[in-house]
Structure formats: C-alpha cells, structure tokens
Design a protein around this motif. Structure first.
Motif, PDB file in Angstrom:
ATOM      1  N   LEU A 168      11.896  -4.960 -10.930  1.00 62.16           N
ATOM      2  CA  LEU A 168      10.830  -5.058  -9.926  1.00 62.16           C
ATOM      3  C   LEU A 168      10.406  -3.669  -9.448  1.00 62.16           C
ATOM      4  CD1 LEU A 168       9.496  -7.557  -8.611  1.00 62.16           C
ATOM      5  CD2 LEU A 168      10.839  -7.025  -6.570  1.00 62.16           C
ATOM      6  N   VAL A 169      11.429  -2.831  -9.154  1.00 59.44           N
ATOM      7  CA  VAL A 169      11.132  -1.473  -8.686  1.00 59.44           C
ATOM      8  C   VAL A 169      10.391  -0.693  -9.765  1.00 59.44           C
ATOM      9  CG1 VAL A 169      12.179   0.729  -8.020  1.00 59.44           C
ATOM     10  CG2 VAL A 169      13.026  -1.398  -7.038  1.00 59.44           C
ATOM     11  N   THR A 170      10.867  -0.838 -11.028  1.00 57.26           N
ATOM     12  CA  THR A 170      10.220  -0.119 -12.132  1.00 57.26           C
ATOM     13  C   THR A 170       8.760  -0.529 -12.262  1.00 57.26           C
ATOM     14  OG1 THR A 170      12.332  -0.291 -13.230  1.00 57.26           O
ATOM     15  CG2 THR A 170      10.503   0.550 -14.547  1.00 57.26           C
ATOM     16  N   ILE A 171       8.526  -1.838 -12.218  1.00 57.96           N
ATOM     17  CA  ILE A 171       7.145  -2.328 -12.368  1.00 57.96           C
ATOM     18  C   ILE A 171       6.272  -1.826 -11.230  1.00 57.96           C
ATOM     19  CG2 ILE A 171       5.753  -4.440 -12.214  1.00 57.96           C
ATOM     20  CD1 ILE A 171       7.981  -5.727 -14.012  1.00 57.96           C
ATOM     21  N   LEU A 172       6.829  -1.861 -10.021  1.00 59.88           N
ATOM     22  CA  LEU A 172       6.073  -1.374  -8.861  1.00 59.88           C
ATOM     23  C   LEU A 172       5.711   0.100  -9.020  1.00 59.88           C
ATOM     24  CD1 LEU A 172       7.599  -3.029  -5.675  1.00 59.88           C
ATOM     25  CD2 LEU A 172       5.188  -2.946  -6.364  1.00 59.88           C
ATOM     26  N   LEU A 173       6.693   0.870  -9.489  1.00 57.36           N
ATOM     27  CA  LEU A 173       6.460   2.309  -9.685  1.00 57.36           C
ATOM     28  C   LEU A 173       5.367   2.536 -10.728  1.00 57.36           C
ATOM     29  CD1 LEU A 173       9.956   4.037  -9.589  1.00 57.36           C
ATOM     30  CD2 LEU A 173       7.929   4.636  -8.243  1.00 57.36           C
ATOM     31  N   LEU A 174       5.470   1.772 -11.833  1.00 53.42           N
ATOM     32  CA  LEU A 174       4.481   1.910 -12.911  1.00 53.42           C
ATOM     33  C   LEU A 174       3.085   1.565 -12.407  1.00 53.42           C
ATOM     34  CD1 LEU A 174       6.315   0.522 -16.059  1.00 53.42           C
ATOM     35  CD2 LEU A 174       5.330   2.805 -15.758  1.00 53.42           C
ATOM     36  N   LEU A 175       3.016   0.450 -11.655  1.00 48.29           N
ATOM     37  CA  LEU A 175       1.717   0.013 -11.124  1.00 48.29           C
ATOM     38  C   LEU A 175       1.127   1.072 -10.200  1.00 48.29           C
ATOM     39  CD1 LEU A 175       2.154  -3.788 -10.357  1.00 48.29           C
ATOM     40  CD2 LEU A 175       0.443  -2.712 -11.848  1.00 48.29           C
ATOM     41  N   THR A 176       1.992   1.618  -9.306  1.00 47.57           N
ATOM     42  CA  THR A 176       1.497   2.614  -8.344  1.00 47.57           C
ATOM     43  C   THR A 176       0.981   3.846  -9.073  1.00 47.57           C
ATOM     44  OG1 THR A 176       3.309   1.865  -6.968  1.00 47.57           O
ATOM     45  CG2 THR A 176       2.098   3.794  -6.195  1.00 47.57           C
ATOM     46  N   SER A 177       1.760   4.344 -10.050  1.00 47.23           N
ATOM     47  CA  SER A 177       1.300   5.553 -10.744  1.00 47.23           C
ATOM     48  C   SER A 177       0.033   5.261 -11.542  1.00 47.23           C
ATOM     49  CB  SER A 177       2.403   6.127 -11.641  1.00 47.23           C
ATOM     50  OG  SER A 177       2.989   5.104 -12.397  1.00 47.23           O
ATOM     51  N   GLY A 178      -0.056   4.020 -12.064  1.00 49.69           N
ATOM     52  CA  GLY A 178      -1.272   3.628 -12.784  1.00 49.69           C
ATOM     53  C   GLY A 178      -2.484   3.700 -11.874  1.00 49.69           C
ATOM     54  N   PHE A 179      -2.345   3.112 -10.685  1.00 48.53           N
ATOM     55  CA  PHE A 179      -3.446   3.143  -9.712  1.00 48.53           C
ATOM     56  C   PHE A 179      -3.830   4.582  -9.352  1.00 48.53           C
ATOM     57  CE2 PHE A 179      -2.572  -1.381  -8.421  1.00 48.53           C
ATOM     58  CZ  PHE A 179      -3.834  -1.820  -8.735  1.00 48.53           C
ATOM     59  N   LEU A 180      -2.788   5.402  -9.135  1.00 45.07           N
ATOM     60  CA  LEU A 180      -3.044   6.796  -8.754  1.00 45.07           C
ATOM     61  C   LEU A 180      -3.808   7.517  -9.853  1.00 45.07           C
ATOM     62  CD1 LEU A 180       0.253   7.874  -6.964  1.00 45.07           C
ATOM     63  CD2 LEU A 180      -2.051   7.794  -5.987  1.00 45.07           C
TER      64      LEU A 180
END
Ligand SMILES: [Zn+2]
Length: 302
Positions: free
Chosen positions: A9-21
């Motif tokens: 979950l944390v990994t996916i959240l991190l990936l999503l956030t960096s993607g958005f950024l």
C-alpha cells in the motif's frame, strides 16, 4: 501477511504521488514555455507590423519592393542593433536556424559592415557630440534570454567570424533546462568575445512594475552577475522592450552605461542612452532583405 499488504500500500501510494508530481511538473514546464512564447510572439507581431507600415510609407519614394533596389549600396546603415532569441532548427517564430545566422553575418561582413559590443557603442555615443554620428556601417548583435542554444549553435559561428555579441541573461533561469549555466557564461565572459548583460531577475515588463520592484529587478541582477563573473556588468536590455521614464532614470542611477529596448525604443543617439531601439531578426531575413530591414529601422524610422 498484514505487514506485506501495508508495504504494498505504501509503495503504491509513493508511486502514485511521484507520478502526480512528475505529470504536474511537465505540465507546468509546458505552460511556462507557452506563456513565454505568447509574450514574445505578440511583441514580434507588433514590431513586424510597425516595420511594414514604415516600409509602406516610404515605398512611394524609395520603391523598396523593387528587387532592383535591394542593393547594399542603397541600404547603407550607419549604426544598428540586431536582436535574436533562439538559434536552433525548431522553426519557431523566435528561431533562426544556425546556417541562416551564419549566412546573415557573412552577408553583412561581405557588405563591409563591422560588429562591436553594445557597451562600446554606448561609450562612443556618450562621448560624441550630438551633431556627429560616431559610426558608419557598424552593427551590434544581441541575443536575449540566455538560451543554451546560443552557447551550442551561435557561439561557434561568432568565433568562426571573430564577431563580438552580447548575451542578456535572466537570473532565475540560469542553469535551468534549455538555458545557459553559470559555468557557460563564465567561459563566455572570460574568452571575451561575448559580453554578458542584464535581462533582469524574473523577466517582467519593467515599465508596468511598481518603481521599487523595477529597481530591484535591475539592480539585483547586476549585482549577482558582477559577483558571479568578478567584473563590471554595465549594459541592460529591457524584457519585452518595456520601460518608462522612471525605469530609464533608475537604470542610470543603478550604474548602467546604457539600456536597449526593442523596436519602440529611440533611434540610437548620445542624447538618450537608456532606451535604444533594436530590431528583431528572423529566419527569413537573408541577404539584401536583412539590410533593407536594418535600413528601415535605423535610417528611415524616426
Ligand atoms: Zn527576453
């Protein structure tokens, strides 16, 4: 099991956030490029129209549209300042192809023109009396905004012909994508062929700013460049050519020996060193057409 799913979950959240950024960053960059393009295009449009109007008003007496009249003998320019932006193959409105810049410089040299730095011209005009024009067949090359393509494409051409020029940099953009770095401008400055000048901290239209902000934009830029290059930086070109009486006074107070605008500035003279006219050179200004453009801008236009 629980730990593992939390980790995912944390990994996916991190990936999503960096993607958005990342997406946000590229969107912002693109938006910024478009804004710059819009400003500069509007400016170019104004200038082109002004030049066309002058060409029309003199065409009856000079017949500037007759190809027979396109000769370097007819279009003799005493002194003029050329303005460039990008030197690249991108075919944008502000782009001049490297081979065309080469051809433009070669044509002017072959026609008997010589090139000097803007600072030299300011000094010479300042010390000449108002009744004498200090130059004949002398030109200045100016490159705005500090694009990296100047360093990559234009500088080798200038070196090839041993022709001086000025590069006017925006402090906030130094080292950014597509712009020159401090290292590059130090090298340009140290090699001496190109003088570095002020194009302010944030590239805002000075004539539309509050006086204290306009002052800061010019003075801070000069100060930072002088610190970084260990030399006096004494010329400025106003972003978008924008200025007013207060900006001119401030530029003088800050210690600039002169300032250049764009087409709506004054024809260069010793009477007013702080709003000299420049004319934009485009990719299609080749051969006699280039000289005719300079002639209209610096000899015919009031
Ligand atoms: Zn600019």
């Amino acid at each position: 099991m629980f730990k593992r799913s939390k980790f995912f979950l944390v990994t996916i959240l991190l990936l999503l956030t960096s993607g958005f950024l990342l997406v946000g960053f590229f969107y912002w960059q693109n938006f910024k490029d478009q804004q710059d393009e819009k400003y500069d295009t509007a400016l170019e449009y104004d200038q082109t129209k002004a030049l066309e109007n002058i060409a029309l008003s003199v065409s009856s007496t000079l017949n500037v549209n007759d190809p027979k009249n396109l000769s370097p003998q007819i279009y003799q320019v005493r002194f003029g300042i050329l303005m460039y932006h990008h030197i690249d193959d991108k075919n944008k409105r502000l782009s001049v192809r490297p081979e065309n810049l080469d051809a433009q410089i070669k044509y002017l040299l072959d026609s008997g023109y010589k090139f000097i730095k803007l600072s030299e011209a300011f000094k010479n005009f300042a010390s000449s009396t108002s009744s004498t024009y200090p130059y004949n067949k002398t030109l200045v090359l100016t490159f705005d905004d500090g694009y990296r393509d100047f360093y990559i494409n234009a500088y080798p051409i200038l070196k090839k012909y041993k022709v001086p020029a000025g590069l006017y940099v925006i402090n906030q953009d130094l080292g950014k994508r597509g712009n020159v770095t401090w290292e590059m401008i130090r090298q340009l400055h140290d090699e001496g062929l190109v003088e570095i000048g002020v194009h302010t901290i944030n590239h805002l239209p000075l004539g539309k700013l509050k006086p204290d902000i306009a002052y800061y934009q010019m003075a801070k830029s000069k100060e930072l460049l002088e610190q970084g290059l260990h030399d006096k930086i004494d010329t400025i070109v106003y972003p978008f050519g924008s200025f007013n009486e207060n900006v001119k006074k401030q530029a003088q107070q800050i210690g600039f020996i002169g300032a250049a605008s764009v087409y709506f500035g004054q024809r260069p003279s010793g009477q007013d060193l702080y709003s000299w006219r420049r004319t934009m050179i485009t990719n299609s200004d080749l051969g006699p057409i280039l000289l005719r453009k300079l002639y209209i801008a610096f000899e015919l236009a009031k």
